[in-house]
Design a protein around this motif. Structure first.
Motif, PDB file in Angstrom:
ATOM      1  N   THR A 246       0.570  -1.021  -0.318  1.00 40.93           N
ATOM      2  CA  THR A 246      -0.212  -0.318  -0.436  1.00 40.93           C
ATOM      3  C   THR A 246       1.131   1.451   0.252  1.00 40.93           C
ATOM      4  N   ASP A 247       0.353   2.251  -0.685  1.00 39.09           N
ATOM      5  CA  ASP A 247       1.201   3.447  -1.100  1.00 39.09           C
ATOM      6  C   ASP A 247       1.266   3.680   0.525  1.00 39.09           C
ATOM      7  N   ASP A 248       2.161   5.083   0.419  1.00 35.98           N
ATOM      8  CA  ASP A 248       2.602   6.092   1.797  1.00 35.98           C
ATOM      9  C   ASP A 248       1.248   6.614   2.167  1.00 35.98           C
ATOM     10  N   ASP A 249       0.377   6.897   1.617  1.00 38.33           N
ATOM     11  CA  ASP A 249      -0.791   7.808   1.665  1.00 38.33           C
ATOM     12  C   ASP A 249      -2.159   6.939   2.118  1.00 38.33           C
ATOM     13  N   GLY A 250      -1.603   5.319   2.152  1.00 39.35           N
ATOM     14  CA  GLY A 250      -2.394   4.291   1.831  1.00 39.35           C
ATOM     15  C   GLY A 250      -3.810   4.157   1.308  1.00 39.35           C
ATOM     16  N   LEU A 251      -3.757   5.143   0.068  1.00 39.99           N
ATOM     17  CA  LEU A 251      -4.920   5.233  -0.466  1.00 39.99           C
ATOM     18  C   LEU A 251      -5.449   4.303  -1.766  1.00 39.99           C
ATOM     19  N   ALA A 252      -3.729   4.153  -2.132  1.00 39.75           N
ATOM     20  CA  ALA A 252      -3.602   3.004  -3.500  1.00 39.75           C
ATOM     21  C   ALA A 252      -2.315   2.030  -3.444  1.00 39.75           C
ATOM     22  N   GLN A 253      -2.946   1.192  -3.519  1.00 36.49           N
ATOM     23  CA  GLN A 253      -2.302  -0.638  -3.859  1.00 36.49           C
ATOM     24  C   GLN A 253      -1.198  -0.693  -4.540  1.00 36.49           C
ATOM     25  N   TYR A 254      -0.129  -1.456  -4.817  1.00 36.08           N
ATOM     26  CA  TYR A 254       0.210  -1.893  -5.933  1.00 36.08           C
ATOM     27  C   TYR A 254       0.817  -3.059  -6.035  1.00 36.08           C
ATOM     28  N   ALA A 255       1.668  -3.712  -6.129  1.00 37.25           N
ATOM     29  CA  ALA A 255       2.362  -5.377  -6.259  1.00 37.25           C
ATOM     30  C   ALA A 255       4.215  -5.232  -6.343  1.00 37.25           C
ATOM     31  N   ILE A 256       4.798  -5.847  -6.245  1.00 41.85           N
ATOM     32  CA  ILE A 256       6.271  -6.438  -6.512  1.00 41.85           C
ATOM     33  C   ILE A 256       5.646  -7.643  -7.484  1.00 41.85           C
ATOM     34  N   LEU A 257       6.342  -7.620  -8.115  1.00 40.45           N
ATOM     35  CA  LEU A 257       6.112  -8.431  -9.364  1.00 40.45           C
ATOM     36  C   LEU A 257       7.759  -8.680  -9.282  1.00 40.45           C
ATOM     37  N   ARG A 258       8.394 -10.576  -9.417  1.00 41.24           N
ATOM     38  CA  ARG A 258       9.043 -10.919  -9.261  1.00 41.24           C
ATOM     39  C   ARG A 258       9.589 -11.846 -10.769  1.00 41.24           C
ATOM     40  N   PRO A 259      10.652 -10.495 -11.980  1.00 42.79           N
ATOM     41  CA  PRO A 259       9.930 -11.670 -13.220  1.00 42.79           C
ATOM     42  C   PRO A 259      10.466 -12.831 -13.505  1.00 42.79           C
ATOM     43  N   ALA A 260      10.038 -13.245 -14.814  1.00 41.41           N
ATOM     44  CA  ALA A 260       9.672 -14.875 -15.070  1.00 41.41           C
ATOM     45  C   ALA A 260      10.853 -15.452 -15.441  1.00 41.41           C
ATOM     46  N   VAL A 261      11.922 -14.193 -16.160  1.00 39.96           N
ATOM     47  CA  VAL A 261      13.077 -13.923 -16.539  1.00 39.96           C
ATOM     48  C   VAL A 261      14.155 -14.088 -15.744  1.00 39.96           C
ATOM     49  N   GLU A 262      15.208 -14.969 -15.497  1.00 43.77           N
ATOM     50  CA  GLU A 262      16.819 -14.680 -14.747  1.00 43.77           C
ATOM     51  C   GLU A 262      17.709 -13.841 -15.322  1.00 43.77           C
ATOM     52  N   LEU A 263      17.817 -12.464 -15.608  1.00 46.00           N
ATOM     53  CA  LEU A 263      18.742 -12.232 -16.229  1.00 46.00           C
ATOM     54  C   LEU A 263      20.229 -12.375 -16.365  1.00 46.00           C
ATOM     55  N   SER A 264      20.582 -12.592 -15.705  1.00 48.63           N
ATOM     56  CA  SER A 264      21.906 -12.837 -15.095  1.00 48.63           C
ATOM     57  C   SER A 264      22.184 -14.364 -16.200  1.00 48.63           C
ATOM     58  N   GLU A 265      21.534 -14.673 -16.025  1.00 45.65           N
ATOM     59  CA  GLU A 265      21.660 -16.546 -17.313  1.00 45.65           C
ATOM     60  C   GLU A 265      21.046 -16.070 -18.789  1.00 45.65           C
TER      61      GLU A 265
END
Length: 279
Positions: A246-265
């Motif tokens: 949830t944003d600091d103002d508590g009004l909106a939410q967001y999600a943290i995504l884990r990429p499907a691809v492993e860039l280093s590989e």
């Protein structure tokens, strides 16, 4: 004569006695060969023992040297065989990986007939606290243009072409702070924006922003490209919801995504040079 015996009598007597003893011993030993043999054997036995030990030691050293050389040669042979086997294993693993890539490409081509792509090798990776880009070995001579999507053989989104020359191009990855693309939560059809975030780059994650107030994302949800506007192909896999915030103002939410691809590989990617808009 009397003076001779007076002067040398004792010497003569001693010599005579010695000769007599010697003759007696010779007579005794000549008639008792067993005793002589025993004496000779008794005297020579220690020398024979020492000689035998020396001979055995020399023989052991020769055998040791021979065995050592044989073991050394065998060891070298085994090392060469192991090296050959390791090389064969590496080649087999490489061939196996290439086969998997080809099978995935075949599956992707069957599933995504709307995509037309060109294969590219990654020749350089630039990863820092504020940027994440890949330099590719193909460019405009292969139809590559700014705005093209870059994917893996499984259809996972790697990033977007942001610069291109005749035989090279730059891909800005999904982790870069300049990256931004229309996204959709596959389970709910909720539309949002997937974008790179400075604070998340070091964690290897990106952000899913602009979720509606009634959005109900869940950890593990699949997030794909939305394809809205026709700028990018739809349903390219971006990643998975890792955490809902949830944003600091508590009004909106967001999600943290884990990429499907492993860039280093990554070693090879595919640039989508053309696609058909699917309604």
């Amino acid at each position: 004569m009397k003076r001779f015996f007076t002067k040398y009598g004792i010497i003569v007597l001693a010599v005579s006695a010695t000769v007599a003893v010697a003759l007696s011993l010779l007579t005794f030993f000549s008639s008792n060969t067993d005793v002589l043999t025993n004496l000779v054997n008794t005297i020579s036995s220690p020398f024979r023992t020492v000689g035998t030990e020396i001979a055995n030691w020399v023989a052991d050293q020769r055998r040791f040297a021979s065995d050592y050389d044989a073991l050394k040669e065998e060891n070298e042979t085994l090392k060469n065989e192991i090296a050959d086997l390791e090389a064969a294993l590496r080649q087999a693993e490489k061939d196996s990986e290439e086969n998997r890539t080809l099978r995935r490409l075949l599956d992707l081509r069957e599933q995504r007939r709307d995509l037309d792509w060109e294969s590219a090798l990654i020749v350089e990776q630039d990863v820092s606290n504020w940027a994440s880009t890949l330099r590719l070995n193909i460019g405009t001579d292969y139809g590559v243009a700014i705005g093209d999507s870059v994917i893996t053989e499984a259809g996972y989104l790697v990033g977007i072409i942001t610069d291109a020359g005749t035989n090279w191009s730059t891909c800005t990855t999904v982790l870069d702070t300049e990256f931004s693309i229309g996204a959709r939560i596959f389970r709910t059809d909720e539309v949002a924006v997937a974008e790179g975030d400075f604070s998340l780059m070091s964690q290897g994650s990106l952000k899913l922003s602009y979720l509606s107030a009634d959005a109900v994302p869940m950890v593990g949800d699949l997030v794909v490209t939305s394809g809205l506007g026709g700028y990018y192909p739809s349903e390219l896999t971006i990643g998975y919801v890792q955490e809902i915030m949830t944003d600091d103002d508590g009004l909106a939410q967001y999600a943290i995504l884990r990429p499907a691809v492993e860039l280093s590989e990554l070693r090879q990617v595919f640039v989508v040079v053309d696609f058909t808009i699917v309604e």
